[in-house]
Design a protein around this motif. Structure first.
Motif, short mmCIF file in Angstrom:
data_model
loop_
_atom_site.label_atom_id
_atom_site.label_comp_id
_atom_site.label_asym_id
_atom_site.label_seq_id
_atom_site.Cartn_x
_atom_site.Cartn_y
_atom_site.Cartn_z
N VAL A 219 -12.86 -13.74 7.80
CA VAL A 219 -11.87 -14.53 6.55
C VAL A 219 -10.53 -14.57 6.98
CG1 VAL A 219 -10.89 -13.64 4.35
CG2 VAL A 219 -13.51 -13.18 4.98
N LEU A 220 -9.92 -13.61 8.01
CA LEU A 220 -8.67 -13.83 8.48
C LEU A 220 -8.38 -15.06 9.27
CD1 LEU A 220 -6.05 -12.57 8.73
CD2 LEU A 220 -6.55 -11.34 10.60
N THR A 221 -9.42 -15.59 10.00
CA THR A 221 -9.41 -16.71 10.87
C THR A 221 -9.31 -17.81 10.05
OG1 THR A 221 -11.75 -16.80 11.05
CG2 THR A 221 -10.49 -15.74 12.79
N ALA A 227 -6.93 -15.62 3.40
CA ALA A 227 -7.41 -14.25 3.10
C ALA A 227 -6.82 -13.40 2.15
CB ALA A 227 -7.10 -13.67 4.54
N LYS A 228 -5.32 -13.65 1.93
CA LYS A 228 -4.79 -12.70 1.04
C LYS A 228 -5.21 -13.52 -0.40
CE LYS A 228 -0.31 -11.87 3.36
NZ LYS A 228 1.02 -11.90 3.35
N GLN A 232 -7.95 -9.81 0.72
CA GLN A 232 -7.93 -9.11 1.91
C GLN A 232 -6.71 -8.48 2.21
OE1 GLN A 232 -8.11 -10.54 6.25
NE2 GLN A 232 -10.25 -10.18 5.55
N ARG A 233 -6.36 -7.38 2.53
CA ARG A 233 -5.20 -6.53 3.07
C ARG A 233 -4.86 -7.01 4.64
NH1 ARG A 233 -5.54 -0.64 1.92
NH2 ARG A 233 -7.77 -0.84 2.48
N THR A 234 -4.48 -8.06 4.91
CA THR A 234 -4.59 -8.59 6.09
C THR A 234 -3.54 -7.78 7.20
OG1 THR A 234 -2.44 -10.12 5.47
CG2 THR A 234 -4.49 -10.96 5.25
N GLY A 235 -2.74 -7.32 6.60
CA GLY A 235 -1.96 -6.27 7.68
C GLY A 235 -2.61 -5.23 7.96
#
Length: 334
Positions: A219-221, A227-228, A232-235
Motif C-alpha cells: 500500500v505504501l508503494t 496510503a494515508k 495507513q499509519r505510514t510513519g
C-alpha cells in the motif's frame, strides 16, 4: 518472465526452496576434503569422529546454515530498503549500513577488547542504526528534501568514510588487524553454530514480521497520500521497516562481516519473477538470497584451491555487473 497467478508463484517458491536445500546439501558435500553423500549421511546418523565426519558436522554444516541465514537477511533487508526509499540501488552495503556495523565492531575489538558473539551482535546493531540515521539525515539536506539520488550519494559517502576509518584503526593496531581482517572481507568460513544461535533470536522474528508487513508496504508503494487515504499509519510502517533493516543487516554483519551486492541483486531478480507484489517479493528474497550466498560460498572453495577466498569477494564478482546494469537504467523503480 513474471509469474501471473498465485498458483504459479507458489510453485516457483517451492522450487526456490528446493534449490536452497539442494545447495545446502552441496555445501555439505563439496570442498577440499574428499567427501560424498554417503559420508554426509553417515556423519549425521553414525558419527564416528573421523576427519571427514568432523569436517561435515563441525565445519560445513555451520557454513551452510549461516550462509542461508545471512543471504536471506541481506536480500530481505535490501528489498525493504528499495521499497521504502523507491531507490533501485538501495541495500545495506550501498547505504553504508554494513560499513557502519563493521566499523563499530572494529572499534569494539580495538579499544574494548570485545570478542564474544553476543557483544558483536549488539554492537553491529548499534553501528547499523547509527549509519542509517546519518545517511537519512545527510540525504535530507537541501531544497528538494530526501531523494533517491541524494540517499545513494549519502550512503556511498558514509560507506567510504566508515571503511576509511576502519582501515585507519587497523593500521595502528596489528592485533585487531589479525583478528578481523578476514571477517571484514565478508566470510562464513570458520564460523561456529554459536554465532548463528546468537543472532537467530533477532533475525528470525525480523523475517516473520517482514512477511507480515509486506501487505502494508504494498500500500505504501502506491504513494504516501494514497496510503494515508486508506487509513495507513505510514510513519509506523516506515519506522518498523527501518528497524527491520537494522536488525537484518546488523545481524548479518555480526556473523559474517560486510557482504555486498546480495541486497541489490536478489530483490530485482525476485521482482523480475513475481512482479511488484511485496507479499511475494519478500519470501522469494528469503529463499533466493540464501541460495545465492550458499552457491557463492561453494564457488569460493574452488577458485584458488586448496586456499579459499572470502565469500564476500565472490558476491562482489557476481553482483558488480548487475549493479552497473541497474545504475545505467537510472533511478526509475522497476
Amino acid at each position: 518472465m513474471i509469474l501471473k497467478s498465485n498458483y504459479q508463484k507458489s510453485i516457483g517458491l517451492i522450487l526456490g526452496l528446493s534449490l536452497l536445500l539442494l545447495l545446502m546439501c552441496g555445501s555439505l558435500v563439496f570442498g577440499y576434503a574428499d567427501t560424498n553423500l554417503k559420508t554426509v549421511y553417515d556423519a549425521f546418523t553414525s558419527f564416528n569422529g573421523t576427519n571427514e565426519h568432523i569436517i561435515v558436522y563441525e565445519v560445513r554444516l555451520p557454513r551452510a546454515l549461516i550462509g542461508a541465514t545471512v543471504g536471506a537477511s541481506l536480500a530481505l533487508a535490501g528489498a525493504i530498503m528499495q521499497a521504502l526509499t523507491k531507490n533501485p540501488l538501495a541495500s545495506p552495503s550501498v547505504f553504508g549500513i554494513n560499513a557502519g556495523a563493521g566499523f563499530f565492531i572494529v572499534v569494539a575489538v580495538t579499544f574494548f577488547y570485545v570478542n564474544s558473539y553476543q557483544g558483536f551482535t549488539l554492537i553491529a546493531f548499534a553501528g547499523a542504526a547509527f549509519s542509517a540515521f546519518i545517511v537519512y539525515f545527510v540525504g535530507s539536506f537541501g531544497r528538494e528534501g530526501l531523494t533517491p539520488m541524494k540517499l545513494t550519494l549519502a550512503g556511498a559517502a558514509m560507506a567510504a568514510l566508515f571503511s576509511s576509518l576502519t582501515q585507519g584503526l587497523l593500521v595502528v593496531n596489528e592485533a585487531a588487524l589479525d583478528q578481523v581482517l578476514f571477517w571484514l572481507a565478508g566470510s562464513i568460513q570458520g564460523r561456529k553454530l554459536e554465532s548463528l544461535f546468537t543472532v537467530l533470536p533477532y533475525i528470525l522474528p525480523a523475517i516473520i514480521i517482514s512477511l507480515i508487513l509486506s501487505q502494508k508496504i504494498n500500500v505504501l508503494t502506491m504513494g504516501e497520500d494514497v496510503a494515508k487515504g486508506l487509513g495507513q499509519r505510514t510513519g509506523f510502517v516506515k519506522l518498523t521497516g527501518a528497524l527491520l533493516v537494522i536488525i537484518l543487516g546488523g545481524g548479518a554483519v555480526a556473523v559474517s562481516g560486510p557482504i555486498a551486492f546480495i541486497g541489490i541483486v536478489i530483490p530485482h531478480f525476485a521482482r523480475f519473477i513475481v512482479g511488484n507484489d511485496y507479499r511475494w517479493i519478500f519470501p522469494y528474497c528469503v529463499v533466493l538470497g540464501g541460495s545465492l550466498l550458499v552457491f557463492a560460498d561453494i564457488l569460493a572453495r574452488y577458485i584458488v584451491m586448496p586456499e579459499e577466498i572470502p565469500v564476500g569477494v565472490m558476491t562482489a564478482i557476481i553482483g558488480t555487473p548487475f549493479f552497473i546494469y541497474i545504475a545505467r537504467r537510472g533511478f526509475n523503480q522497476s
